[in-house]
Structure formats: C-alpha cells, structure tokens
Write a protein that holds these residues in place. Structure first.
Motif, mmCIF file in Angstrom:
data_model
loop_
_atom_site.group_PDB
_atom_site.id
_atom_site.type_symbol
_atom_site.label_atom_id
_atom_site.label_comp_id
_atom_site.label_asym_id
_atom_site.label_seq_id
_atom_site.Cartn_x
_atom_site.Cartn_y
_atom_site.Cartn_z
ATOM 1 N N ASN A 96 -12.752 48.729 -19.915
ATOM 2 C CA ASN A 96 -11.769 48.119 -20.803
ATOM 3 C C ASN A 96 -10.767 47.291 -20.010
ATOM 4 N N THR A 143 -12.480 44.047 -18.930
ATOM 5 C CA THR A 143 -12.590 43.141 -20.070
ATOM 6 C C THR A 143 -11.238 42.526 -20.411
ATOM 7 N N LEU A 144 -10.195 43.334 -20.356
ATOM 8 C CA LEU A 144 -8.852 42.847 -20.641
ATOM 9 C C LEU A 144 -8.395 41.837 -19.593
ATOM 10 N N ASP A 163 -10.340 39.944 -17.753
ATOM 11 C CA ASP A 163 -11.133 38.741 -17.973
ATOM 12 C C ASP A 163 -10.576 37.941 -19.146
ATOM 13 N N ASP A 164 -10.165 38.638 -20.175
ATOM 14 C CA ASP A 164 -9.603 37.977 -21.345
ATOM 15 C C ASP A 164 -8.274 37.307 -21.027
ATOM 16 N N ILE A 165 -7.435 37.973 -20.237
ATOM 17 C CA ILE A 165 -6.122 37.404 -19.901
ATOM 18 C C ILE A 165 -6.261 36.225 -18.947
ATOM 19 N N ARG A 201 -8.974 33.164 -20.655
ATOM 20 C CA ARG A 201 -8.839 32.671 -22.025
ATOM 21 C C ARG A 201 -7.955 31.435 -22.047
ATOM 22 N N SER A 207 -2.736 35.171 -29.077
ATOM 23 C CA SER A 207 -2.186 36.519 -29.231
ATOM 24 C C SER A 207 -0.812 36.613 -28.573
ATOM 25 N N LYS A 253 -0.782 42.128 -25.353
ATOM 26 C CA LYS A 253 -1.426 42.251 -24.043
ATOM 27 C C LYS A 253 -0.795 43.379 -23.233
ATOM 28 N N ASN A 274 -1.941 46.715 -24.587
ATOM 29 C CA ASN A 274 -3.303 47.034 -24.147
ATOM 30 C C ASN A 274 -3.328 47.453 -22.684
#
Length: 86
Positions: free
Chosen positions: A36, A39-40, A42-44, A47, A52, A57, A60
């Motif tokens: 998790n 993934t977080l 990578d998303d931050i 992206r 959001s 963030k 999370n």
C-alpha cells in the motif's frame, strides 16, 4: 468469571494454533502495508493530476504507517517470550 473460557479461542480460524496465526496475520499486514505504501508513493510521485486534497494523502500516509507499526508490534509481542511478574 466462569464464562471466560467460552469467549476465548484456542486456534486461529479454527485450524492452526493461535501463535502461528498471529505470526501469519502480522506478516500479511506488514506485506500489505508495504504494498500500500509503494502504491501510494507511486501515486504521489507520478500522478500529474492534482485532483485529490492534501489532507487525503497525509491521512493515507498516516494510515499506512500506523498499520505497519501495529503489525510490527504484534509480531514482536508474539515472538518474545511472556514474562510473568506475579
């Protein structure tokens, strides 16, 4: 408390010992927390859309850190021998 034994389980999921079940749950929680977190991150990082909010963030990130810390505490508590001071 005569009914206390009815509320405690001697096995995890009724098939393996509680000791092994706690270790498996701790390892699963650590692995899912690390997945998790990856993934977080990578998303931050990658992206391009900033739709959001910042507090989502940080929530999370805090949740992932808390989950990993709880799993490590569970693993340490299960793996260390019990010391009774009675």
């Amino acid at each position: 408390m005569p009914h206390r034994r009815k509320c405690t389980l001697g096995k995890c999921c009724f098939c393996i010992s509680l000791y092994c079940g706690s270790i498996l749950i701790a390892f699963y929680t650590i692995m899912s927390g690390l997945l998790n977190a990856a993934t977080l991150a990578d998303d931050i990082i990658f992206r391009k859309n900033l739709s959001s909010d910042n507090w989502v963030k940080w929530f999370n990130i805090g949740h992932v850190c808390l989950m990993i810390a709880a799993a490590v505490i569970l693993l340490v508590a299960v793996m260390t021998p019990l010391i009774y001071t009675a």
